[in-house]
Design a protein around this motif. Structure first.
Motif, mmCIF file in Angstrom:
data_model
loop_
_atom_site.group_PDB
_atom_site.id
_atom_site.type_symbol
_atom_site.label_atom_id
_atom_site.label_comp_id
_atom_site.label_asym_id
_atom_site.label_seq_id
_atom_site.Cartn_x
_atom_site.Cartn_y
_atom_site.Cartn_z
ATOM 1 N N LEU A 68 -45.392 -34.160 -66.152
ATOM 2 C CA LEU A 68 -46.636 -33.410 -66.005
ATOM 3 C C LEU A 68 -47.488 -34.035 -64.905
ATOM 4 O O LEU A 68 -47.730 -35.245 -64.903
ATOM 5 N N ASP A 69 -47.925 -33.219 -63.961
ATOM 6 C CA ASP A 69 -48.857 -33.700 -62.942
ATOM 7 C C ASP A 69 -49.761 -32.566 -62.496
ATOM 8 O O ASP A 69 -49.714 -31.464 -63.047
ATOM 9 N N PHE A 70 -50.571 -32.814 -61.527
ATOM 10 C CA PHE A 70 -51.561 -31.843 -61.045
ATOM 11 C C PHE A 70 -51.371 -31.700 -59.541
ATOM 12 O O PHE A 70 -51.318 -32.693 -58.816
ATOM 13 N N GLY A 71 -51.215 -30.459 -59.078
ATOM 14 C CA GLY A 71 -50.953 -30.269 -57.660
ATOM 15 C C GLY A 71 -51.555 -28.990 -57.123
ATOM 16 O O GLY A 71 -52.204 -28.223 -57.848
ATOM 17 N N GLN A 72 -51.321 -28.764 -55.856
ATOM 18 C CA GLN A 72 -51.807 -27.556 -55.211
ATOM 19 C C GLN A 72 -50.858 -26.400 -55.495
ATOM 20 O O GLN A 72 -49.991 -26.485 -56.362
ATOM 21 N N THR A 73 -51.005 -25.328 -54.758
ATOM 22 C CA THR A 73 -50.226 -24.128 -55.005
ATOM 23 C C THR A 73 -48.724 -24.416 -54.950
ATOM 24 O O THR A 73 -48.243 -25.111 -54.054
ATOM 25 N N TYR A 74 -48.010 -23.911 -55.932
ATOM 26 C CA TYR A 74 -46.556 -24.090 -56.002
ATOM 27 C C TYR A 74 -45.928 -22.811 -56.539
ATOM 28 O O TYR A 74 -46.608 -21.966 -57.141
ATOM 29 N N ARG A 75 -44.626 -22.680 -56.318
ATOM 30 C CA ARG A 75 -43.899 -21.541 -56.878
ATOM 31 C C ARG A 75 -43.035 -22.030 -58.035
ATOM 32 O O ARG A 75 -42.216 -22.934 -57.873
ATOM 33 N N CYS A 76 -43.239 -21.431 -59.205
ATOM 34 C CA CYS A 76 -42.512 -21.824 -60.404
ATOM 35 C C CYS A 76 -41.044 -21.429 -60.279
ATOM 36 O O CYS A 76 -40.719 -20.284 -59.950
ATOM 37 N N ASN A 77 -40.145 -22.374 -60.560
ATOM 38 C CA ASN A 77 -38.714 -22.109 -60.463
ATOM 39 C C ASN A 77 -38.180 -21.313 -61.644
ATOM 40 O O ASN A 77 -37.024 -20.886 -61.622
ATOM 41 N N ALA A 78 -39.008 -21.090 -62.661
ATOM 42 C CA ALA A 78 -38.565 -20.321 -63.821
ATOM 43 C C ALA A 78 -38.960 -18.851 -63.697
ATOM 44 O O ALA A 78 -38.104 -17.972 -63.676
ATOM 45 N N CYS A 79 -40.260 -18.593 -63.581
ATOM 46 C CA CYS A 79 -40.726 -17.197 -63.531
ATOM 47 C C CYS A 79 -40.868 -16.674 -62.106
ATOM 48 O O CYS A 79 -41.089 -15.482 -61.896
ATOM 49 N N LEU A 80 -40.771 -17.562 -61.113
ATOM 50 C CA LEU A 80 -40.875 -17.237 -59.685
ATOM 51 C C LEU A 80 -42.275 -16.771 -59.279
ATOM 52 O O LEU A 80 -42.450 -16.218 -58.194
ATOM 53 N N GLN A 81 -43.275 -17.001 -60.134
ATOM 54 C CA GLN A 81 -44.656 -16.685 -59.788
ATOM 55 C C GLN A 81 -45.351 -17.958 -59.295
ATOM 56 O O GLN A 81 -44.943 -19.068 -59.611
ATOM 57 N N TYR A 82 -46.402 -17.772 -58.522
ATOM 58 C CA TYR A 82 -47.129 -18.916 -57.974
ATOM 59 C C TYR A 82 -48.127 -19.449 -59.000
ATOM 60 O O TYR A 82 -48.668 -18.695 -59.811
ATOM 61 N N GLY A 83 -48.342 -20.749 -58.939
ATOM 62 C CA GLY A 83 -49.301 -21.393 -59.818
ATOM 63 C C GLY A 83 -50.102 -22.431 -59.068
ATOM 64 O O GLY A 83 -49.820 -22.748 -57.911
ATOM 65 N N GLU A 84 -51.092 -22.971 -59.742
ATOM 66 C CA GLU A 84 -51.949 -23.987 -59.133
ATOM 67 C C GLU A 84 -52.495 -24.875 -60.234
ATOM 68 O O GLU A 84 -52.861 -24.388 -61.313
ATOM 69 N N GLY A 85 -52.541 -26.164 -60.002
ATOM 70 C CA GLY A 85 -53.077 -27.087 -61.000
ATOM 71 C C GLY A 85 -51.964 -27.769 -61.773
ATOM 72 O O GLY A 85 -51.023 -28.315 -61.191
ATOM 73 N N LYS A 86 -52.051 -27.717 -63.105
ATOM 74 C CA LYS A 86 -51.065 -28.400 -63.939
ATOM 75 C C LYS A 86 -49.689 -27.796 -63.761
ATOM 76 O O LYS A 86 -49.535 -26.578 -63.649
ATOM 77 N N ARG A 87 -48.690 -28.661 -63.771
ATOM 78 C CA ARG A 87 -47.303 -28.217 -63.617
ATOM 79 C C ARG A 87 -46.400 -29.324 -64.117
ATOM 80 O O ARG A 87 -46.812 -30.474 -64.273
ATOM 81 N N TYR A 88 -45.140 -28.978 -64.368
ATOM 82 C CA TYR A 88 -44.120 -29.975 -64.642
ATOM 83 C C TYR A 88 -43.216 -30.049 -63.411
ATOM 84 O O TYR A 88 -42.750 -29.016 -62.907
ATOM 85 N N ARG A 89 -42.971 -31.280 -62.940
ATOM 86 C CA ARG A 89 -42.276 -31.460 -61.670
ATOM 87 C C ARG A 89 -41.207 -32.540 -61.797
ATOM 88 O O ARG A 89 -41.381 -33.541 -62.488
ATOM 89 N N VAL A 238 -32.766 -15.505 -67.337
ATOM 90 C CA VAL A 238 -34.202 -15.728 -67.463
ATOM 91 C C VAL A 238 -34.920 -14.378 -67.510
ATOM 92 O O VAL A 238 -34.614 -13.474 -66.726
ATOM 93 N N PHE A 239 -35.877 -14.249 -68.424
ATOM 94 C CA PHE A 239 -36.653 -13.021 -68.542
ATOM 95 C C PHE A 239 -37.758 -13.042 -67.494
ATOM 96 O O PHE A 239 -38.687 -13.858 -67.556
ATOM 97 N N ARG A 240 -37.656 -12.149 -66.507
ATOM 98 C CA ARG A 240 -38.593 -12.135 -65.381
ATOM 99 C C ARG A 240 -39.042 -10.710 -65.067
ATOM 100 O O ARG A 240 -38.298 -9.759 -65.278
ATOM 101 N N PRO A 241 -40.238 -10.570 -64.499
ATOM 102 C CA PRO A 241 -40.671 -9.243 -64.049
ATOM 103 C C PRO A 241 -39.987 -8.892 -62.732
ATOM 104 O O PRO A 241 -39.695 -9.772 -61.923
#
Length: 342
Positions: A68-89, A238-241
């Motif tokens: 667990l860490d905190f970072g800038q904008t990233y693309r999630c490798n599971a849902c393929l949506q972008y995120g920001e802030g907390k993430r697992y890396r 993986v269940f994705r939109p």
């Protein structure tokens, strides 16, 4: 003729008035839910915020642990949506990153199964038990139909509750919408569920993110994000939109996938409708459609993979343990399912 027209108009006015009274009462209840939601958040803050594990294992990246860490904008490798802030890396060179909701989506399934549950969803706070029931009744909390065969029940009041409504009566954290918390509120009249794309009852509550205009029915909110199936044995599905600018064809029925679908995490062009995946598992496990069709509708594809007739074979147990990385999760679900089919 004028008398008939007047009587029809009067009936329409009475129906509209009844509808508006029901909707007004439902929205008044939303205010109480919002107060409870704020109270829960204050308790969380007093305890230092929601507790997330610092290290997790993930089924899509079994080679390394994720931190667990905190970072800038990233693309999630599971849902393929972008995120920001907390993430697992992954701290290696893999560059693997996932939303917290996508890293812990298995825990959401585990949390649904509880004994003697006392919840804000039931104002009398009687303990609720999980039952198997096919009656056509409404969830007391959200007012939607209970379509799933498995639900919570109050023996004292004889009231039914969705699994999600009972365990998450005010808000929901879900991989379906990983960047924002979903709040339970009265569905806007023109809103549709972003998963099934049906509107459902107008005087009923749904989980919603008003910022993104994302809405999901409580029974549609319960999904397995990751499925390991012999229909595509090499990789995890993986269940994705499905993005609006893409098209996809289901390999099970050769028809178009229009919205959400199970897709291979590695191979391109491997897509399955949720229904098609379930039909395959029904045939393979030798279970009847009637036996499975009502059982949590189409939600627990993975949980019912084998063992309908075989008393839960060892390879099914191993499969479940491998998916969840946590034996206690399997034990909880297995005990419940074995009780249902014993």
């Amino acid at each position: 003729m004028p008398v008939v027209i007047l009587s029809i108009a009067a009936a329409a006015i009475r129906g509209t008035a009844y509808y508006m009274r029901k909707r007004s009462k439902l929205k008044d209840g939303d205010k109480d839910i919002a107060k409870e939601r704020q109270r829960e958040k204050k308790i969380e803050l007093s305890r230092g915020g929601s507790s997330l594990p610092t290290v997790v294992a993930h089924i899509l990246h079994p080679e390394h642990e994720l931190y667990l860490d905190f970072g800038q904008t990233y693309r999630c490798n599971a849902c393929l949506q972008y995120g920001e802030g907390k993430r697992y890396r992954c701290r290696g060179l893999c560059g693997f990153r996932v939303h917290p909701n996508c890293a812990l989506s298995y825990k959401m399934i585990c949390d649904l199964f509880q004994t003697d549950l006392q919840t804000y969803a039931h104002k009398y706070m009687h303990p609720l038990s999980i039952i198997k029931d096919s009656s056509d009744s409404n969830c007391k909390h959200c007012k939607n139909k209970c379509k799933d065969l498995i639900r919570y029940h109050c023996n004292t009041c004889n009231k039914m509750f969705h699994l999600a409504c009972a365990v998450h009566p005010t808000r929901l954290l879900s991989f379906l919408h990983p960047n924002h918390e979903l709040e339970l509120k009265t569905r806007p009249i023109d809103a549709r569920c972003n998963v099934c794309y049906h509107s459902g009852k107008s005087n009923a509550r749904v989980y919603c993110c008003k910022t993104c205009k994302f809405y999901v029915h409580p029974d549609c909110a319960i999904k397995f994000q990751y499925v390991k199936s012999l229909i595509h044995v090499d990789h995890i599905l993986v269940f994705r939109p499905l993005p609006s600018y893409e098209s996809a064809v289901c390999k099970g029925c050769n028809r178009e996938c229009k919205r959400w679908r199970y897709t291979c995490s590695v191979c391109e062009g491997v897509n399955y409708h949720e229904d098609c995946l379930l039909r395959y598992e029904i045939v393979r496990s030798n279970a009847s459609l009637e036996e499975v069709g009502h059982l949590c509708k189409r939600s627990f594809v993975k949980a019912f993979k084998d063992g309908f007739k075989d008393g839960f074979k060892d390879d099914f147990k191993d499969d479940m343990k491998e998916q969840f990385h946590d034996e206690s999760v399997w034990d909880l679900i297995a005990q419940f399912l074995e009780a249902l089919f014993s």
